[in-house]
Design a protein around this motif. Structure first.
Motif, short mmCIF file in Angstrom:
data_model
loop_
_atom_site.label_atom_id
_atom_site.label_comp_id
_atom_site.label_asym_id
_atom_site.label_seq_id
_atom_site.Cartn_x
_atom_site.Cartn_y
_atom_site.Cartn_z
N ASN A 2 0.82 -1.22 0.00
CA ASN A 2 0.00 0.00 0.00
C ASN A 2 0.86 1.27 0.00
O ASN A 2 1.70 1.45 0.88
CB ASN A 2 -0.90 0.02 1.24
CG ASN A 2 -1.73 -1.25 1.34
OD1 ASN A 2 -2.37 -1.65 0.37
ND2 ASN A 2 -1.69 -1.89 2.49
N PHE A 3 0.61 2.12 -0.98
CA PHE A 3 1.29 3.41 -1.06
C PHE A 3 0.28 4.51 -0.74
O PHE A 3 -0.78 4.56 -1.35
CB PHE A 3 1.84 3.65 -2.46
CG PHE A 3 2.84 2.62 -2.92
CD1 PHE A 3 4.16 2.66 -2.49
CD2 PHE A 3 2.46 1.61 -3.79
CE1 PHE A 3 5.08 1.72 -2.93
CE2 PHE A 3 3.37 0.66 -4.23
CZ PHE A 3 4.69 0.72 -3.80
N ARG A 83 5.93 4.21 8.13
CA ARG A 83 7.16 4.80 7.62
C ARG A 83 6.75 5.96 6.72
O ARG A 83 5.94 5.77 5.79
CB ARG A 83 7.91 3.73 6.83
CG ARG A 83 9.32 4.08 6.54
CD ARG A 83 10.16 2.83 6.41
NE ARG A 83 11.50 3.18 6.02
CZ ARG A 83 12.43 2.32 5.66
NH1 ARG A 83 12.15 1.03 5.66
NH2 ARG A 83 13.62 2.72 5.33
N VAL A 84 7.26 7.14 7.01
CA VAL A 84 6.89 8.34 6.24
C VAL A 84 8.12 8.89 5.53
O VAL A 84 9.11 9.26 6.18
CB VAL A 84 6.28 9.44 7.14
CG1 VAL A 84 5.94 10.69 6.33
CG2 VAL A 84 5.04 8.92 7.85
N GLN A 101 14.84 -2.37 -0.24
CA GLN A 101 14.52 -2.34 1.20
C GLN A 101 13.09 -1.87 1.42
O GLN A 101 12.35 -2.46 2.20
CB GLN A 101 15.48 -1.41 1.95
CG GLN A 101 16.87 -1.98 2.12
CD GLN A 101 17.89 -0.91 2.48
OE1 GLN A 101 17.55 0.26 2.67
NE2 GLN A 101 19.15 -1.31 2.57
N LEU A 102 12.69 -0.81 0.72
CA LEU A 102 11.34 -0.27 0.92
C LEU A 102 10.27 -1.23 0.44
O LEU A 102 9.15 -1.24 0.97
CB LEU A 102 11.20 1.09 0.21
CG LEU A 102 12.04 2.23 0.78
CD1 LEU A 102 11.88 3.50 -0.06
CD2 LEU A 102 11.66 2.53 2.24
N SER A 103 10.61 -2.08 -0.54
CA SER A 103 9.60 -3.01 -1.08
C SER A 103 9.21 -4.08 -0.06
O SER A 103 8.24 -4.80 -0.26
CB SER A 103 10.09 -3.65 -2.38
OG SER A 103 11.11 -4.59 -2.12
N GLU A 104 9.98 -4.19 1.03
CA GLU A 104 9.64 -5.18 2.07
C GLU A 104 8.53 -4.66 3.00
O GLU A 104 7.98 -5.41 3.78
CB GLU A 104 10.87 -5.50 2.95
CG GLU A 104 12.20 -5.58 2.22
CD GLU A 104 12.48 -6.94 1.64
OE1 GLU A 104 12.22 -7.92 2.33
OE2 GLU A 104 12.94 -7.01 0.47
N GLU A 105 8.23 -3.36 2.92
CA GLU A 105 7.21 -2.78 3.82
C GLU A 105 5.80 -3.06 3.29
O GLU A 105 5.59 -3.14 2.08
CB GLU A 105 7.39 -1.25 3.91
CG GLU A 105 8.73 -0.81 4.45
CD GLU A 105 8.81 -0.82 5.97
OE1 GLU A 105 7.75 -0.89 6.62
OE2 GLU A 105 9.93 -0.78 6.48
N GLU A 106 4.86 -3.15 4.20
CA GLU A 106 3.45 -3.34 3.80
C GLU A 106 2.82 -1.99 3.40
O GLU A 106 2.08 -1.90 2.42
CB GLU A 106 2.69 -3.96 4.99
CG GLU A 106 1.29 -4.43 4.69
CD GLU A 106 1.24 -5.50 3.60
OE1 GLU A 106 0.27 -5.49 2.86
OE2 GLU A 106 2.20 -6.31 3.47
N ILE A 152 9.58 0.86 -6.87
CA ILE A 152 9.31 -0.12 -5.80
C ILE A 152 8.26 -1.12 -6.28
O ILE A 152 8.38 -2.33 -6.03
CB ILE A 152 8.84 0.60 -4.52
CG1 ILE A 152 9.94 1.50 -3.97
CG2 ILE A 152 8.42 -0.43 -3.45
CD1 ILE A 152 9.46 2.53 -2.94
N SER A 153 7.25 -0.65 -7.00
CA SER A 153 6.15 -1.52 -7.45
C SER A 153 6.65 -2.67 -8.31
O SER A 153 6.15 -3.79 -8.21
CB SER A 153 5.13 -0.73 -8.27
OG SER A 153 4.50 0.21 -7.46
N ARG A 154 7.61 -2.38 -9.18
CA ARG A 154 8.05 -3.45 -10.08
C ARG A 154 8.85 -4.54 -9.36
O ARG A 154 9.15 -5.57 -9.94
CB ARG A 154 8.77 -2.89 -11.31
CG ARG A 154 9.98 -2.06 -11.01
CD ARG A 154 10.43 -1.29 -12.23
NE ARG A 154 10.94 -2.13 -13.28
CZ ARG A 154 12.05 -2.84 -13.19
NH1 ARG A 154 12.78 -2.80 -12.09
NH2 ARG A 154 12.46 -3.58 -14.19
N LEU A 155 9.15 -4.30 -8.07
CA LEU A 155 9.81 -5.34 -7.26
C LEU A 155 8.78 -6.18 -6.50
O LEU A 155 9.12 -7.17 -5.88
CB LEU A 155 10.79 -4.68 -6.26
CG LEU A 155 11.90 -3.84 -6.90
CD1 LEU A 155 12.72 -3.15 -5.83
CD2 LEU A 155 12.79 -4.70 -7.79
#
Ligand code: ADE
Length: 256
Positions: A2-3, A83-84, A101-106, A152-155
């Motif tokens: 979710n972004f 995370r902001v 790293q950021l792609s591991e966040e929900e 990030i999305s493409r990961l």
């Protein structure tokens, strides 16, 4: 994944990311993009979200209240302090490694500034990361947020059709990707390299690896330091770099 994008220009975010591969990923439910209009959290009767800077100076500064209230609503929706990421040319430069790293966040929240900046107090209260997309200044944080969300999305598994392609591409090993070719075999007299037509997978693999090394040495030699090379490959690259004319950049017309 979710972004959530805190912005004064929600249409820019939704129109930009609603197109092409990210748009399809949204339709498939692989990613969710929400643009939160900071103006919706203004308590001003004219819906103002900015004011003149204390101490004087040009431009307007985004006020802390609307941003803080938008963040509170998001934190409640997500169920924890998220995370902001604040988009700013003062941040660390965004890289493929940070994207991974950021792609591991929900959930990720992107805060997009405009005008001369954002009141420092609200930044201290809610921001966890400051990121930039490069050493140049844009009019706002929306384009940088879109760049990062796209990357990030493409990961995220399933977003790209071929799962391997995110693994073997530029930067994945601090090397640039090898050149690609498709039909026709002969284009205006320029032929596809023979090895790619041979069907010999080991040779193709070796050729591609060598092309990656050559391309990185020529175009982004700074990356080689962090690349994982065999001794033989390192020697090859060293030899190449010695052979490359000192004026290679001049030849490519990068200099005035
Ligand atoms: N806002 C303005 N310029 C920016 C940049 N280069 N990176 C991130 N956010 C920005």
């Amino acid at each position: 994944m979710n972004f959530h994008v805190m912005t004064l220009f929600p249409d820019m975010i939704m129109n930009g990311l609603g197109t092409s591969i990210t748009g399809r990923a949204m339709e498939k439910g692989l990613i969710h993009v929400e643009a939160v209009n900071i103006r919706d959290y203004s308590q001003d009767k004219h819906l103002h979200v900015d004011d003149a800077p204390y101490g004087g100076g040009a431009g307007m500064v985004m006020q802390p209240g609307p941003i803080y209230r938008a963040w509170q609503a998001l934190a409640e929706q997500i169920g924890k302090k998220p995370r902001v990421i604040c988009m700013t040319p003062q941040g660390s430069v965004f890289t493929q490694k940070i994207a991974k790293q950021l792609s591991e966040e929900e959930d990720l929240v992107f805060l997009c500034g405009h005008y001369e900046g954002i009141d420092e107090r609200v930044l201290e209260m809610i921001v966890t990361d400051y990121l930039s997309i490069g050493d140049y200044v844009l009019t706002g944080g929306e384009l940088p947020a879109m760049v990062m969300i796209d990357c990030i999305s493409r990961l995220v598994p399933g977003v790209l059709n071929n799962e391997v392609s995110a693994e073997f591409e530029s930067f994945s090993d601090n090397l640039l990707e090898y050149p690609q070719y498709t039909r026709p075999e002969d284009f205006l007299g320029r032929k596809v390299p023979e090895v790619l037509l041979s069907g010999h997978h080991a040779n193709i693999e070796a050729w591609r690896r060598q092309q990656s090394l050559i391309r990185t040495a020529e175009r982004r030699p700074d990356l080689l330091e962090g690349a994982c090379l065999t001794e033989k490959e390192r020697a090859f690259v060293e030899q190449m770099r010695r052979k490359l004319p000192a004026s290679a950049e001049e030849e490519k017309g990068f200099h005035a």
